[in-house]
Design a protein around this motif. Structure first.
Motif, PDB file in Angstrom:
ATOM      1  N   THR A  65      38.394  34.311  65.954  1.00 31.56           N
ATOM      2  CA  THR A  65      39.282  33.178  66.226  1.00 31.56           C
ATOM      3  C   THR A  65      40.685  33.677  66.566  1.00 31.56           C
ATOM      4  OG1 THR A  65      40.174  32.857  64.008  1.00 31.56           O
ATOM      5  CG2 THR A  65      37.986  31.927  64.457  1.00 31.56           C
ATOM      6  N   GLU A  66      41.510  32.730  66.994  1.00 34.90           N
ATOM      7  CA  GLU A  66      42.892  33.087  67.379  1.00 34.90           C
ATOM      8  C   GLU A  66      43.663  33.702  66.215  1.00 34.90           C
ATOM      9  OE1 GLU A  66      44.979  29.527  68.497  1.00 34.90           O
ATOM     10  OE2 GLU A  66      44.138  28.413  66.807  1.00 34.90           O
ATOM     11  N   SER A  67      43.253  33.345  64.980  1.00 32.71           N
ATOM     12  CA  SER A  67      43.970  33.925  63.829  1.00 32.71           C
ATOM     13  C   SER A  67      43.200  35.120  63.250  1.00 32.71           C
ATOM     14  CB  SER A  67      44.214  32.854  62.765  1.00 32.71           C
ATOM     15  OG  SER A  67      43.012  32.188  62.478  1.00 32.71           O
ATOM     16  N   GLU A  82      40.199  35.429  62.425  1.00 26.92           N
ATOM     17  CA  GLU A  82      39.172  35.105  61.441  1.00 26.92           C
ATOM     18  C   GLU A  82      37.813  35.323  62.114  1.00 26.92           C
ATOM     19  OE1 GLU A  82      38.341  31.309  58.679  1.00 26.92           O
ATOM     20  OE2 GLU A  82      39.755  31.028  60.334  1.00 26.92           O
ATOM     21  N   ILE A  86      29.806  28.931  66.971  1.00 23.33           N
ATOM     22  CA  ILE A  86      30.894  28.224  67.668  1.00 23.33           C
ATOM     23  C   ILE A  86      31.062  26.799  67.137  1.00 23.33           C
ATOM     24  CG2 ILE A  86      31.595  27.278  69.916  1.00 23.33           C
ATOM     25  CD1 ILE A  86      30.146  29.782  71.171  1.00 23.33           C
ATOM     26  N   TYR A 101      32.666  26.638  63.760  1.00 23.35           N
ATOM     27  CA  TYR A 101      34.121  26.800  63.867  1.00 23.35           C
ATOM     28  C   TYR A 101      34.781  25.513  64.361  1.00 23.35           C
ATOM     29  CZ  TYR A 101      38.542  28.572  65.802  1.00 23.35           C
ATOM     30  OH  TYR A 101      39.854  28.768  66.117  1.00 23.35           O
ATOM     31  N   GLY A 138      38.600  24.228  64.070  1.00 22.94           N
ATOM     32  CA  GLY A 138      39.068  25.339  64.903  1.00 22.94           C
ATOM     33  C   GLY A 138      38.942  24.983  66.375  1.00 22.94           C
ATOM     34  N   ARG A 139      39.752  25.583  67.214  1.00 24.07           N
ATOM     35  CA  ARG A 139      39.711  25.272  68.641  1.00 24.07           C
ATOM     36  C   ARG A 139      39.784  26.497  69.549  1.00 24.07           C
ATOM     37  NH1 ARG A 139      37.699  21.522  67.032  1.00 24.07           N
ATOM     38  NH2 ARG A 139      38.164  19.310  67.318  1.00 24.07           N
ATOM     39  N   HIS A 140      40.257  27.614  69.051  1.00 27.18           N
ATOM     40  CA  HIS A 140      40.461  28.751  69.951  1.00 27.18           C
ATOM     41  C   HIS A 140      39.802  30.013  69.415  1.00 27.18           C
ATOM     42  CE1 HIS A 140      43.197  26.372  72.309  1.00 27.18           C
ATOM     43  NE2 HIS A 140      43.778  25.998  71.181  1.00 27.18           N
ATOM     44  N   PHE A 141      38.787  30.474  70.145  1.00 24.57           N
ATOM     45  CA  PHE A 141      38.227  31.789  69.821  1.00 24.57           C
ATOM     46  C   PHE A 141      38.312  32.646  71.079  1.00 24.57           C
ATOM     47  CE2 PHE A 141      33.957  31.798  71.793  1.00 24.57           C
ATOM     48  CZ  PHE A 141      33.777  30.445  72.059  1.00 24.57           C
ATOM     49  N   THR A 142      38.346  33.937  70.884  1.00 18.62           N
ATOM     50  CA  THR A 142      38.625  34.839  72.001  1.00 18.62           C
ATOM     51  C   THR A 142      37.457  35.763  72.324  1.00 18.62           C
ATOM     52  OG1 THR A 142      39.639  36.324  70.403  1.00 18.62           O
ATOM     53  CG2 THR A 142      41.118  34.881  71.637  1.00 18.62           C
ATOM     54  N   SER A 199      35.783  28.648  75.722  1.00 16.72           N
ATOM     55  CA  SER A 199      36.656  29.829  75.738  1.00 16.72           C
ATOM     56  C   SER A 199      36.443  30.576  77.059  1.00 16.72           C
ATOM     57  CB  SER A 199      36.314  30.731  74.543  1.00 16.72           C
ATOM     58  OG  SER A 199      37.151  31.862  74.535  1.00 16.72           O
TER      59      SER A 199
END
Ligand code: THU
Length: 133
Positions: A38-40, A42, A65, A68, A73-77, A102
């Protein structure tokens, strides 16, 4: 693709290998684990779950996904995927889900021995359909 793997990527890949142990695959006996970053930074994992009337069966990637997203959650990379065969690639439906949620995602195809291949989701789903949200 040209990509320099980071320590966190290696951790993500290990988590996908581990998540495969949680697969519930009594029909195919084919286990898949997935882990998203994730963006943080995680890591959220998922495994495939099979249902005998087939269509409700859910892939590891989507389970990770949607877990999350359904937690807010909204942003994974990045996403790492490990199946029982070497070089288990995501199915077409999962490619669409990854791309839509994403569009720049990095995808690691990981094997049990920790070897891997790296792709951008755009390479795996060229000219994918997506609303500009
Ligand atoms: N499967 C996944 O979990 N991810 C993929 O990308 C490919 C297929 C699962 C679905 C089913 O439970 C089993 O693998 C055999 O198709």
């Amino acid at each position: 693709m040209d990509y320099r793997v980071l320590d966190i990527d290696k951790k993500l890949m290990q988590e996908a290998i581990k998540a495969r142990e949680n697969a519930y695959a009594p029909i195919s006996n084919f286990r898949v684990g997935a882990a998203i970053l994730t963006e943080s930074d995680e890591i959220i994992v998922g495994a495939n779950v099979e249902i005998s009337s087939f269509s409700p069966t859910s892939c590891a990637e989507r389970n990770a996904i949607f877990s999350y997203f359904s937690g807010g959650g909204r942003h994974f990379t990045k996403i790492a995927i490990c199946g029982d065969d070497d070089n288990t690639f995501p199915c077409g439906v999962c490619r669409q889900v990854i791309y839509e949620l994403s569009p720049e995602a990095i995808v690691f195809i990981v094997n049990e021995d920790s070897s891997y291949k790296v792709f951008n989701i755009r390479e795996l789903l060229p000219n994918g359909f997506r609303y500009e949200l």
